[in-house]
Write an enzyme that holds these catalytic residues in place. Structure first.
Site, PDB file in Angstrom:
ATOM      1  N   ARG A 105       0.841  -1.197   0.000  1.00  0.00           N
ATOM      2  CA  ARG A 105       0.000   0.000   0.000  1.00  0.00           C
ATOM      3  C   ARG A 105       0.878   1.249   0.000  1.00  0.00           C
ATOM      4  NH1 ARG A 105      -4.346   2.432   4.461  1.00  0.00           N
ATOM      5  NH2 ARG A 105      -4.970   4.182   3.112  1.00  0.00           N
ATOM      6  N   HIS A 106       0.439   2.255  -0.748  1.00  0.00           N
ATOM      7  CA  HIS A 106       1.183   3.520  -0.775  1.00  0.00           C
ATOM      8  C   HIS A 106       1.220   4.154   0.598  1.00  0.00           C
ATOM      9  CE1 HIS A 106      -2.353   6.120  -0.403  1.00  0.00           C
ATOM     10  NE2 HIS A 106      -2.957   5.353  -1.296  1.00  0.00           N
ATOM     11  N   TYR A 162     -12.219   9.776   0.985  1.00  0.00           N
ATOM     12  CA  TYR A 162     -12.137   8.789  -0.088  1.00  0.00           C
ATOM     13  C   TYR A 162     -11.290   9.352  -1.230  1.00  0.00           C
ATOM     14  CZ  TYR A 162     -15.286   5.242   1.711  1.00  0.00           C
ATOM     15  OH  TYR A 162     -15.834   4.221   2.448  1.00  0.00           O
ATOM     16  N   ARG A 175       0.645   8.687  -6.087  1.00  0.00           N
ATOM     17  CA  ARG A 175       1.026   8.161  -4.778  1.00  0.00           C
ATOM     18  C   ARG A 175       1.522   6.715  -4.854  1.00  0.00           C
ATOM     19  NH1 ARG A 175      -4.330   8.872  -5.553  1.00  0.00           N
ATOM     20  NH2 ARG A 175      -5.863   7.309  -4.887  1.00  0.00           N
ATOM     21  N   GLU A 199      -7.110   2.500  -7.550  1.00  0.00           N
ATOM     22  CA  GLU A 199      -8.085   2.533  -6.462  1.00  0.00           C
ATOM     23  C   GLU A 199      -9.504   2.527  -7.022  1.00  0.00           C
ATOM     24  OE1 GLU A 199      -9.053   1.612  -3.772  1.00  0.00           O
ATOM     25  OE2 GLU A 199      -8.159   2.935  -2.256  1.00  0.00           O
ATOM     26  N   TYR A 204     -14.411   6.318  -6.947  1.00  0.00           N
ATOM     27  CA  TYR A 204     -15.460   6.716  -6.015  1.00  0.00           C
ATOM     28  C   TYR A 204     -16.491   7.653  -6.630  1.00  0.00           C
ATOM     29  CZ  TYR A 204     -12.198   4.764  -2.601  1.00  0.00           C
ATOM     30  OH  TYR A 204     -11.354   3.935  -1.906  1.00  0.00           O
ATOM     31  N   ARG A 225      -7.500  -4.513  -0.402  1.00  0.00           N
ATOM     32  CA  ARG A 225      -8.370  -5.345   0.420  1.00  0.00           C
ATOM     33  C   ARG A 225      -9.395  -6.074  -0.444  1.00  0.00           C
ATOM     34  NH1 ARG A 225     -10.906  -1.563   4.494  1.00  0.00           N
ATOM     35  NH2 ARG A 225     -10.049   0.148   3.249  1.00  0.00           N
TER      36      ARG A 225
END
Length: 238
Positions: free
Chosen positions: A15-16, A27, A72, A107, A110, A189
């Site tokens: 993870r970053h 988010y 990131r 990611e 969102y 996750r």
């Protein structure tokens, strides 16, 4: 047989490090934030301890690395493999041909919820007449204007198939075919759930700190028995 000598291929999830929005729980999907100073220190610490020849993540044992295209994640990849102990001493580095930058491990998109806190999302949905019986849950409900759980599942399953194609011929050794994913907290996750063949909305509570490393693999050297390491002993350093 020690963990270091185990021939079963592994999947390292990286993870970053911390960003400004990581700190306050917003988010962060497509917004291209860089690591904070503390986030850089987090990743450097991980690199020094865990990445390098003879260490847990040995560049000489890596078959491929997939990296999210967000700044990131790219910055984290650079800190882990270009400026860490993996490039000091014997000059071991990761060849560019072994690195894929892909939206498949970006990611979760969102959409309308980008930059919001969980409480703000739920309040906004309730105001619009949504979630009258149960509170919003991203794993089940996805994001308005962004990705659904089904869309995320599709892209992660595609990546998992690619990884297993690389690793299946070497379940009992022969070649070192560890792989690394450098990405984000929620998508990693989600990846772990799909690796274990759980639906993405399964109630499997997982935590993943910024700059941390997770490890997946297979039980019994069997491609059909994906598993995760609850803990792994670190290699002894001379």
């Amino acid at each position: 047989m020690s963990d270091l000598d185990a021939s079963t291929p592994r999947i390292f999830l990286a993870r970053h490090g911390e960003t400004e929005w990581t700190k306050n729980g917003r988010y962060t999907g497509t917004t291209d934030l860089e690591l904070t100073h503390h986030g850089i220190k987090q990743v450097k610490g991980t690199a020094i301890q865990l990445v390098g020849p003879g260490k847990l993540i040995d560049p000489g044992r890596i078959a491929h690395i997939w990296v999210s295209p967000r700044k990131r994640a790219l910055q984290t990849f650079s800190l882990l493999f270009n400026n860490s102990s993996s490039s000091i001493g014997d000059g071991t580095t990761i060849a560019k041909t072994k690195v894929t930058i892909t939206e498949d491990i970006a990611e979760w998109d969102y959409g309308d919820y980008e930059g919001l806190l969980v409480g703000e999302i739920r309040a906004g949905r309730k105001k619009r007449g949504l979630d009258s019986e149960t509170a919003w849950n991203i794993w089940r409900d996805g994001c308005e204007g962004g990705e659904s759980a089904e869309q995320v599942t599709e892209r992660l399953d595609r990546l998992i198939s690619e990884i297993r194609e690389i690793q299946e011929p070497y379940m009992n050794g022969g070649n070192a075919v560890d792989v690394v994913l450098v990405a984000h907290g929620l998508i990693l996750r989600a990846f772990a759930k799909r690796w274990l063949n759980y639906p993405i909305d399964s109630p499997l509570p997982l935590m993943f700190s910024p700059g941390a490393i997770g490890i997946l693999s297979y039980k019994n050297h069997d491609i059909d028995e994906p598993g995760f390491y609850l803990g792994m002993a670190l290699p002894l350093q001379d």
